[in-house]
Design a protein around this motif. Structure first.
Motif, short mmCIF file in Angstrom:
data_model
loop_
_atom_site.label_atom_id
_atom_site.label_comp_id
_atom_site.label_asym_id
_atom_site.label_seq_id
_atom_site.Cartn_x
_atom_site.Cartn_y
_atom_site.Cartn_z
N GLU A 9 0.98 -1.35 0.05
CA GLU A 9 -0.06 0.32 0.31
C GLU A 9 0.95 1.38 0.19
O GLU A 9 0.41 2.29 -0.62
CB GLU A 9 -0.67 0.13 1.08
N ALA A 10 1.63 1.41 0.84
CA ALA A 10 2.71 2.94 0.64
C ALA A 10 3.95 2.45 1.52
O ALA A 10 3.67 1.15 2.62
CB ALA A 10 2.07 3.29 1.75
N VAL A 11 4.73 3.51 1.73
CA VAL A 11 6.02 3.32 2.60
C VAL A 11 5.69 3.41 3.70
O VAL A 11 4.59 4.89 4.25
CB VAL A 11 7.25 3.94 2.41
N HIS A 12 5.55 2.83 5.27
CA HIS A 12 5.31 3.04 6.31
C HIS A 12 6.03 4.21 6.60
O HIS A 12 5.87 5.50 8.04
CB HIS A 12 4.87 1.71 6.88
N ASP A 64 8.91 13.59 11.11
CA ASP A 64 7.80 13.45 10.19
C ASP A 64 8.53 14.12 8.96
O ASP A 64 8.73 14.37 9.31
CB ASP A 64 6.02 13.68 10.29
N LEU A 65 8.04 13.69 7.68
CA LEU A 65 8.77 13.62 6.51
C LEU A 65 7.71 15.22 6.19
O LEU A 65 7.32 14.06 6.31
CB LEU A 65 9.17 13.05 6.07
N PRO A 66 8.12 15.91 5.19
CA PRO A 66 7.58 16.37 4.40
C PRO A 66 6.89 15.63 2.88
O PRO A 66 7.45 15.27 2.88
CB PRO A 66 8.00 17.73 4.19
N GLY A 67 5.20 15.48 2.82
CA GLY A 67 4.94 14.49 1.95
C GLY A 67 4.63 13.81 2.67
O GLY A 67 4.58 12.91 1.17
N GLY A 68 4.81 13.33 3.58
CA GLY A 68 4.26 12.37 3.87
C GLY A 68 5.60 11.03 4.29
O GLY A 68 7.18 11.55 4.28
N GLY A 69 5.15 9.95 5.36
CA GLY A 69 6.41 9.03 5.28
C GLY A 69 7.23 9.57 7.14
O GLY A 69 6.69 10.54 6.85
N VAL A 70 7.90 9.35 7.28
CA VAL A 70 8.43 8.64 8.77
C VAL A 70 9.67 8.75 8.68
O VAL A 70 9.96 7.04 8.35
CB VAL A 70 7.11 7.86 9.43
N ILE A 71 10.15 8.98 9.77
CA ILE A 71 12.07 8.76 10.25
C ILE A 71 12.00 7.67 11.00
O ILE A 71 11.12 9.25 12.58
CB ILE A 71 13.31 9.43 9.61
N GLU A 72 12.18 6.90 11.26
CA GLU A 72 12.07 6.17 12.48
C GLU A 72 13.48 5.99 12.92
O GLU A 72 14.75 5.52 12.62
CB GLU A 72 11.66 4.87 12.72
N LEU A 73 14.15 7.09 14.36
CA LEU A 73 15.70 6.60 14.95
C LEU A 73 15.97 6.01 16.10
O LEU A 73 14.78 5.91 16.80
CB LEU A 73 16.02 7.96 14.97
N LEU A 74 16.39 4.96 16.12
CA LEU A 74 16.70 3.77 16.74
C LEU A 74 18.05 3.46 17.41
O LEU A 74 18.90 3.47 16.74
CB LEU A 74 16.38 1.93 16.02
N ASP A 75 17.77 4.07 18.35
CA ASP A 75 19.23 3.84 19.30
C ASP A 75 19.11 2.45 20.29
O ASP A 75 18.85 2.82 21.73
CB ASP A 75 19.29 5.11 20.52
N TYR A 76 19.35 1.59 20.09
CA TYR A 76 18.91 0.27 20.70
C TYR A 76 20.62 0.31 22.13
O TYR A 76 21.71 0.69 21.52
CB TYR A 76 19.74 -0.87 19.59
#
Length: 159
Positions: A9-12, A64-76
């Protein structure tokens, strides 16, 4: 099983594992000009099953990115982490490409926010192929991640 069950459907979101959540947030919040939507510690039991690290806890931020989409930053929060080599040609290297209205000014903003340009002269004109007339630039951001800026060809305004 129906064909619909396999439809993408889309990039989550786009996930980026980082050495320091604070360092990554400093870049993204300055570059995008807005704060992360949510920061948290991810530590629910299901997560260990998904990512394959028993009893994992991850410092996380969602931007949140402009135009849709999300960056998920993960520090394990796990022992024995090692950084990947930041060379674009290395297998497993991934880059994030953002479509921009003005490659030159966005490139300068990224540099001002701490990005390291691959081409010190800024965006490069694409002179062949399906993107002829466009401009592109690679920059290295936190953790050796590659950010690409892409400006589509400008339409001839005299037509």
């Amino acid at each position: 099983m129906s064909q619909t069950a396999h439809t993408i459907e889309a990039v989550h979101h786009i996930g980026m594992t980082v050495a320091s959540l604070e360092t990554a947030l400093r870049f993204w919040e300055a570059f995008l000009g807005k704060p992360a939507r949510w920061t948290t510690v991810l530590d629910r039991p299901y997560l260990s099953r998904v990512v394959g690290y028993p009893n994992v806890a991850i410092n996380a931020a969602f931007i949140d990115l402009p135009g849709g989409g999300v960056i998920e930053l993960l520090d394990y929060r796990v022992a024995g982490r090692t950084a990947n080599a930041d060379a674009t040609a290395n297998p497993g290297n991934v880059h994030l490409c953002l479509k921009v209205a003005d490659a030159r000014s966005t490139w300068q903003r990224a540099v001002d926010c701490g990005a390291k340009p691959i081409s010190p002269d800024g965006p490069v004109a694409i002179d062949g192929g399906p993107n002829i007339g466009a401009q592109a630039a690679y920059l290295r951001i936190h953790d050796g991640i590659t950010l690409e800026l892409f400006q589509t060809p400008r339409k001839d305004r005299s037509a």
